[in-house]
Scaffold this active site. Structure first.
Site, PDB file in Angstrom:
ATOM      1  N   LYS A 162      57.451  59.667  12.281  1.00  0.00           N
ATOM      2  CA  LYS A 162      56.204  59.033  12.722  1.00  0.00           C
ATOM      3  C   LYS A 162      56.247  58.636  14.206  1.00  0.00           C
ATOM      4  O   LYS A 162      55.197  58.363  14.793  1.00  0.00           O
ATOM      5  CB  LYS A 162      55.890  57.799  11.857  1.00  0.00           C
ATOM      6  CG  LYS A 162      56.860  56.649  11.971  1.00  0.00           C
ATOM      7  CD  LYS A 162      56.489  55.531  10.997  1.00  0.00           C
ATOM      8  CE  LYS A 162      57.504  54.402  11.003  1.00  0.00           C
ATOM      9  NZ  LYS A 162      57.601  53.715  12.297  1.00  0.00           N
ATOM     10  N   ASP A 163      57.440  58.623  14.821  1.00  0.00           N
ATOM     11  CA  ASP A 163      57.558  58.277  16.245  1.00  0.00           C
ATOM     12  C   ASP A 163      57.415  59.480  17.165  1.00  0.00           C
ATOM     13  O   ASP A 163      57.337  59.320  18.382  1.00  0.00           O
ATOM     14  CB  ASP A 163      58.922  57.627  16.525  1.00  0.00           C
ATOM     15  CG  ASP A 163      59.069  56.252  15.892  1.00  0.00           C
ATOM     16  OD1 ASP A 163      58.033  55.615  15.627  1.00  0.00           O
ATOM     17  OD2 ASP A 163      60.224  55.826  15.663  1.00  0.00           O
ATOM     18  N   ARG A 171      47.318  50.623  13.526  1.00  0.00           N
ATOM     19  CA  ARG A 171      46.713  51.068  12.260  1.00  0.00           C
ATOM     20  C   ARG A 171      46.801  49.969  11.202  1.00  0.00           C
ATOM     21  O   ARG A 171      45.809  49.648  10.527  1.00  0.00           O
ATOM     22  CB  ARG A 171      47.435  52.332  11.762  1.00  0.00           C
ATOM     23  CG  ARG A 171      46.968  52.836  10.390  1.00  0.00           C
ATOM     24  CD  ARG A 171      47.927  53.898   9.857  1.00  0.00           C
ATOM     25  NE  ARG A 171      49.272  53.376   9.731  1.00  0.00           N
ATOM     26  CZ  ARG A 171      49.734  52.748   8.639  1.00  0.00           C
ATOM     27  NH1 ARG A 171      48.973  52.595   7.577  1.00  0.00           N
ATOM     28  NH2 ARG A 171      50.965  52.282   8.612  1.00  0.00           N
ATOM     29  N   ARG A 172      47.976  49.366  11.047  1.00  0.00           N
ATOM     30  CA  ARG A 172      48.122  48.305  10.042  1.00  0.00           C
ATOM     31  C   ARG A 172      47.237  47.098  10.370  1.00  0.00           C
ATOM     32  O   ARG A 172      46.620  46.517   9.487  1.00  0.00           O
ATOM     33  CB  ARG A 172      49.592  47.869   9.937  1.00  0.00           C
ATOM     34  CG  ARG A 172      50.485  48.947   9.321  1.00  0.00           C
ATOM     35  CD  ARG A 172      51.910  48.465   9.109  1.00  0.00           C
ATOM     36  NE  ARG A 172      52.746  49.560   8.636  1.00  0.00           N
ATOM     37  CZ  ARG A 172      53.841  50.005   9.235  1.00  0.00           C
ATOM     38  NH1 ARG A 172      54.246  49.430  10.360  1.00  0.00           N
ATOM     39  NH2 ARG A 172      54.526  51.010   8.727  1.00  0.00           N
ATOM     40  N   ARG A 220      57.397  42.922  17.483  1.00  0.00           N
ATOM     41  CA  ARG A 220      58.202  43.995  18.072  1.00  0.00           C
ATOM     42  C   ARG A 220      59.677  43.721  17.821  1.00  0.00           C
ATOM     43  O   ARG A 220      60.072  42.661  17.375  1.00  0.00           O
ATOM     44  CB  ARG A 220      57.935  44.091  19.584  1.00  0.00           C
ATOM     45  CG  ARG A 220      56.542  44.565  19.963  1.00  0.00           C
ATOM     46  CD  ARG A 220      56.304  46.031  19.654  1.00  0.00           C
ATOM     47  NE  ARG A 220      57.427  46.869  20.047  1.00  0.00           N
ATOM     48  CZ  ARG A 220      57.706  47.264  21.288  1.00  0.00           C
ATOM     49  NH1 ARG A 220      56.886  46.907  22.279  1.00  0.00           N
ATOM     50  NH2 ARG A 220      58.738  48.023  21.556  1.00  0.00           N
ATOM     51  N   ARG A 272      63.034  41.476  13.529  1.00  0.00           N
ATOM     52  CA  ARG A 272      61.766  41.048  12.924  1.00  0.00           C
ATOM     53  C   ARG A 272      62.003  40.233  11.652  1.00  0.00           C
ATOM     54  O   ARG A 272      61.314  39.249  11.407  1.00  0.00           O
ATOM     55  CB  ARG A 272      60.875  42.268  12.657  1.00  0.00           C
ATOM     56  CG  ARG A 272      60.215  42.790  13.924  1.00  0.00           C
ATOM     57  CD  ARG A 272      59.320  43.971  13.659  1.00  0.00           C
ATOM     58  NE  ARG A 272      60.071  45.222  13.649  1.00  0.00           N
ATOM     59  CZ  ARG A 272      59.530  46.405  13.403  1.00  0.00           C
ATOM     60  NH1 ARG A 272      58.238  46.486  13.126  1.00  0.00           N
ATOM     61  NH2 ARG A 272      60.261  47.493  13.422  1.00  0.00           N
ATOM     62  N   CYS A 325      50.237  58.469  19.227  1.00  0.00           N
ATOM     63  CA  CYS A 325      50.818  57.687  18.128  1.00  0.00           C
ATOM     64  C   CYS A 325      50.288  56.258  18.055  1.00  0.00           C
ATOM     65  O   CYS A 325      50.521  55.565  17.076  1.00  0.00           O
ATOM     66  CB  CYS A 325      52.340  57.654  18.262  1.00  0.00           C
ATOM     67  SG  CYS A 325      53.113  59.275  18.219  1.00  0.00           S
TER      68      CYS A 325
END
Length: 313
Positions: free
Chosen positions: A81-82, A128-129, A146, A152, A241
């Protein structure tokens, strides 16, 4: 550079190293010796801004790709996804490993956590989230989160957020399953392109026999086919992205490909999606067709609004 030992470029985070160690183990099983070469990317170093504000394409991949070009490494291991939607012409995506469960999940130290409760603070770095949360859980608030996964989770434990919204794959690979409070349905929280898969990149000029050995050891054909459709969708959207787009391809029992793709505005108020099925051999054409439908039915206006909001030309 000797090809007797395959040098693997990777980000230095624990999750990235886990993924690269997994790739190395598969190559070792195929009789290929490996060496892991960790490095820092822009996305790892710049933590005081959101990914969207950093602006550069390939914020988690560029340094790894440069090592391929210099010949310092043979392969670069990425979270799929990156990887930016368009690969430079001197590089290629050689393999996609079998995909993990694709869902987003909510993790929290609060055992009876209610994501729909008013006033809760959800940490995420994904546009998106954030947009989907604003649409489906409007009583919740979101905050930028981040840093690597361990950072996190530490911030979560310190109480900076009530919960984090993350990809199941990373949570599972790092052993945080016990913190999962909600598995968000993929039909509603459709994942970003590539979520759950590991991508392996190389120079186009890498020895052909070596490329074939690596592909045989690593590539999962069904996952690769699905990623071709999803990545064609993202490439056609031309959003990169960091836009709130989503796409998930799956193979039917009949062997066809089903693709659900779309785009949501930053506020969560505007939402355009489309689903289409086609023969699996037409994966890239399917991705393009779904993206073109989304763009033609309101998606282009959403993208223009996002770019205007960010001050892009």
């Amino acid at each position: 550079m000797s090809e007797s030992v395959i040098r693997l470029a990777t980000r230095a985070s624990r999750l990235a190293l886990w993924q690269t160690e997994h790739v190395a183990s598969l190559l070792n099983q195929a009789g290929l010796a490996t060496e892991i070469v960790p490095m820092q990317t822009v996305g790892d170093q710049v933590l005081d801004r959101s990914l969207a504000k950093i602006g550069a394409k390939g914020v988690f991949t560029e340094e790894l790709e440069e090592s391929l070009r210099r010949g310092d490494t043979h392969l670069a291991v990425h979270s799929a996804k990156d990887v930016q939607s368009t690969i430079p012409p001197d590089l290629e995506l050689l393999a996609f490993l079998e995909r993990e469960q694709v869902n987003d999940v909510v993790i929290s130290f609060q055992e009876n956590f209610d994501i729909g409760r008013a006033g809760i603070l959800l940490g995420t770095s994904s546009t998106r989230r954030k947009a989907l949360l604003r649409r489906f859980y409007p009583l919740a608030s979101t905050a930028e989160a981040r840093g690597n996964l361990q950072t996190r989770v530490r911030k979560l434990e310190e109480g900076q957020y009530d919960a984090l919204v993350l990809a199941y794959a990373g949570v599972h690979r790092m052993g945080y399953d016990h913190l999962i409070r909600h598995v968000l349905p993929a039909e509603r929280f459709v994942p970003p392109v590539g979520q759950g898969s590991i991508a392996v990149e190389c120079s186009r000029f890498l020895d052909k026999a070596l490329k074939e050995k690596v592909k045989q050891a690593l590539d999962h054909p069904a996952t690769h086919r699905c990623l071709l459709a999803e990545r064609a969708f993202l490439r056609t959207m031309e959003g990169g992205c960091s836009i709130p787009s989503f796409a998930l391809a799956s193979l039917t029992e009949a062997g066809d490909m089903h693709l659900h793709g779309g785009l949501i505005s930053l506020s969560g108020e505007e939402y355009v999606d489309f689903t289409q099925t086609a023969p699996a051999a037409q994966a890239e054409g399917l991705g393009m067709a779904v993206a073109e439908h989304v763009l033609g039915h309101g998606g282009a206006a959403i993208l223009a609004s996002i770019r205007e909001h960010r001050g892009e030309q």
